[in-house]
Design a protein around this motif. Structure first.
Motif, PDB file in Angstrom:
ATOM      1  N   HIS A   1       0.821  -1.206   0.000  1.00 47.62           N
ATOM      2  CA  HIS A   1       0.000   0.000   0.000  1.00 47.62           C
ATOM      3  C   HIS A   1       0.860   1.263   0.000  1.00 47.62           C
ATOM      4  N   LEU A   2       1.871   1.309   0.848  1.00 45.54           N
ATOM      5  CA  LEU A   2       2.722   2.494   0.941  1.00 45.54           C
ATOM      6  C   LEU A   2       3.457   2.771  -0.365  1.00 45.54           C
ATOM      7  N   VAL A   3       4.009   1.740  -0.952  1.00 43.41           N
ATOM      8  CA  VAL A   3       4.764   1.922  -2.192  1.00 43.41           C
ATOM      9  C   VAL A   3       3.837   2.350  -3.322  1.00 43.41           C
ATOM     10  N   SER A   4       2.667   1.754  -3.415  1.00 39.64           N
ATOM     11  CA  SER A   4       1.754   2.115  -4.500  1.00 39.64           C
ATOM     12  C   SER A   4       1.215   3.533  -4.335  1.00 39.64           C
ATOM     13  N   THR A   5       1.075   3.999  -3.100  1.00 36.21           N
ATOM     14  CA  THR A   5       0.659   5.376  -2.862  1.00 36.21           C
ATOM     15  C   THR A   5       1.721   6.344  -3.392  1.00 36.21           C
ATOM     16  N   GLY A   6       2.974   6.016  -3.152  1.00 34.26           N
ATOM     17  CA  GLY A   6       4.069   6.828  -3.688  1.00 34.26           C
ATOM     18  C   GLY A   6       4.110   6.783  -5.205  1.00 34.26           C
ATOM     19  N   THR A   7       3.841   5.618  -5.774  1.00 33.05           N
ATOM     20  CA  THR A   7       3.812   5.487  -7.228  1.00 33.05           C
ATOM     21  C   THR A   7       2.710   6.346  -7.823  1.00 33.05           C
ATOM     22  N   ALA A   8       1.547   6.341  -7.199  1.00 32.35           N
ATOM     23  CA  ALA A   8       0.424   7.150  -7.689  1.00 32.35           C
ATOM     24  C   ALA A   8       0.809   8.624  -7.736  1.00 32.35           C
ATOM     25  N   ALA A   9       1.455   9.093  -6.696  1.00 33.28           N
ATOM     26  CA  ALA A   9       1.880  10.492  -6.655  1.00 33.28           C
ATOM     27  C   ALA A   9       2.928  10.777  -7.725  1.00 33.28           C
ATOM     28  N   MET A  10       3.843   9.841  -7.920  1.00 33.56           N
ATOM     29  CA  MET A  10       4.929  10.027  -8.878  1.00 33.56           C
ATOM     30  C   MET A  10       4.431  10.042 -10.324  1.00 33.56           C
ATOM     31  N   VAL A  11       3.539   9.131 -10.669  1.00 34.83           N
ATOM     32  CA  VAL A  11       3.095   9.038 -12.064  1.00 34.83           C
ATOM     33  C   VAL A  11       1.871   9.894 -12.347  1.00 34.83           C
ATOM     34  N   GLY A  12       1.233  10.415 -11.315  1.00 34.56           N
ATOM     35  CA  GLY A  12       0.070  11.270 -11.506  1.00 34.56           C
ATOM     36  C   GLY A  12      -1.113  10.545 -12.117  1.00 34.56           C
ATOM     37  N   ALA A  13      -1.309   9.307 -11.701  1.00 34.15           N
ATOM     38  CA  ALA A  13      -2.410   8.503 -12.248  1.00 34.15           C
ATOM     39  C   ALA A  13      -3.054   7.701 -11.131  1.00 34.15           C
ATOM     40  N   ARG A  14      -4.231   7.194 -11.422  1.00 30.42           N
ATOM     41  CA  ARG A  14      -4.848   6.251 -10.481  1.00 30.42           C
ATOM     42  C   ARG A  14      -4.030   4.969 -10.525  1.00 30.42           C
ATOM     43  N   VAL A  15      -3.893   4.350  -9.368  1.00 28.44           N
ATOM     44  CA  VAL A  15      -3.070   3.140  -9.259  1.00 28.44           C
ATOM     45  C   VAL A  15      -3.872   2.029  -8.606  1.00 28.44           C
ATOM     46  N   TRP A  16      -3.811   0.867  -9.209  1.00 26.16           N
ATOM     47  CA  TRP A  16      -4.300  -0.370  -8.578  1.00 26.16           C
ATOM     48  C   TRP A  16      -3.066  -1.131  -8.149  1.00 26.16           C
ATOM     49  N   ALA A  17      -2.966  -1.480  -6.873  1.00 28.99           N
ATOM     50  CA  ALA A  17      -1.836  -2.254  -6.375  1.00 28.99           C
ATOM     51  C   ALA A  17      -2.280  -3.695  -6.157  1.00 28.99           C
ATOM     52  N   VAL A  18      -1.504  -4.615  -6.676  1.00 30.66           N
ATOM     53  CA  VAL A  18      -1.810  -6.037  -6.523  1.00 30.66           C
ATOM     54  C   VAL A  18      -1.077  -6.563  -5.293  1.00 30.66           C
ATOM     55  N   ASP A  19      -1.832  -6.921  -4.276  1.00 31.78           N
ATOM     56  CA  ASP A  19      -1.257  -7.516  -3.072  1.00 31.78           C
ATOM     57  C   ASP A  19      -1.354  -9.029  -3.251  1.00 31.78           C
ATOM     58  N   TYR A  20      -0.452  -9.557  -4.078  1.00 30.28           N
ATOM     59  CA  TYR A  20      -0.540 -10.975  -4.444  1.00 30.28           C
ATOM     60  C   TYR A  20      -0.169 -11.909  -3.295  1.00 30.28           C
ATOM     61  N   ARG A  21      -0.711 -13.116  -3.372  1.00 35.87           N
ATOM     62  CA  ARG A  21      -0.430 -14.145  -2.355  1.00 35.87           C
ATOM     63  C   ARG A  21       0.999 -14.645  -2.511  1.00 35.87           C
ATOM     64  N   THR A  22       1.586 -15.038  -1.377  1.00 31.71           N
ATOM     65  CA  THR A  22       2.992 -15.457  -1.379  1.00 31.71           C
ATOM     66  C   THR A  22       3.170 -16.823  -0.705  1.00 31.71           C
ATOM     67  N   PRO A  23       4.297 -17.494  -1.033  1.00 30.10           N
ATOM     68  CA  PRO A  23       4.625 -18.754  -0.373  1.00 30.10           C
ATOM     69  C   PRO A  23       4.953 -18.498   1.099  1.00 30.10           C
ATOM     70  N   PRO A  24       4.947 -19.481   1.938  1.00 29.11           N
ATOM     71  CA  PRO A  24       4.732 -20.892   1.638  1.00 29.11           C
ATOM     72  C   PRO A  24       3.255 -21.274   1.560  1.00 29.11           C
TER      73      PRO A  24
END
Length: 80
Positions: free
Chosen positions: A19-42
């Motif tokens: 969430h934090l990184v995608s919020t920064g990305t949204a500000a940087m690119v000036g666009a709406r952002v969908w962040a994928v919080d994908y499932r991880t192992p194990p």
């Protein structure tokens, strides 16, 4: 629309950090952002993360034309 796939080699990095990184990305690119919080192992081995990213892209395609979507990210998220 920017579809943000966080880094972490498909194995780490999710939740609040995503969430934090995608919020920064949204500000940087000036666009709406969908962040994928994908499932991880194990608990969720490959291809769960990939499948989550594809599901997010397909969901966006129900709302936007392909040329209106930019896909990007860091590390694993930046891979073609």
């Amino acid at each position: 629309m920017y579809l943000d796939i966080h880094g972490g080699a498909w194995t780490v990095g999710s939740g609040q950090m995503c969430h934090l990184v995608s919020t920064g990305t949204a500000a940087m690119v000036g666009a709406r952002v969908w962040a994928v919080d994908y499932r991880t192992p194990p608990d969720h081995p490959f291809p769960a993360a990939r499948d989550d990213c594809l599901a997010a892209y397909r969901a966006l395609l129900r709302q936007r034309r392909p040329e209106e979507i930019v896909i990007g990210g860091r590390s694993a998220g930046g891979q073609p």
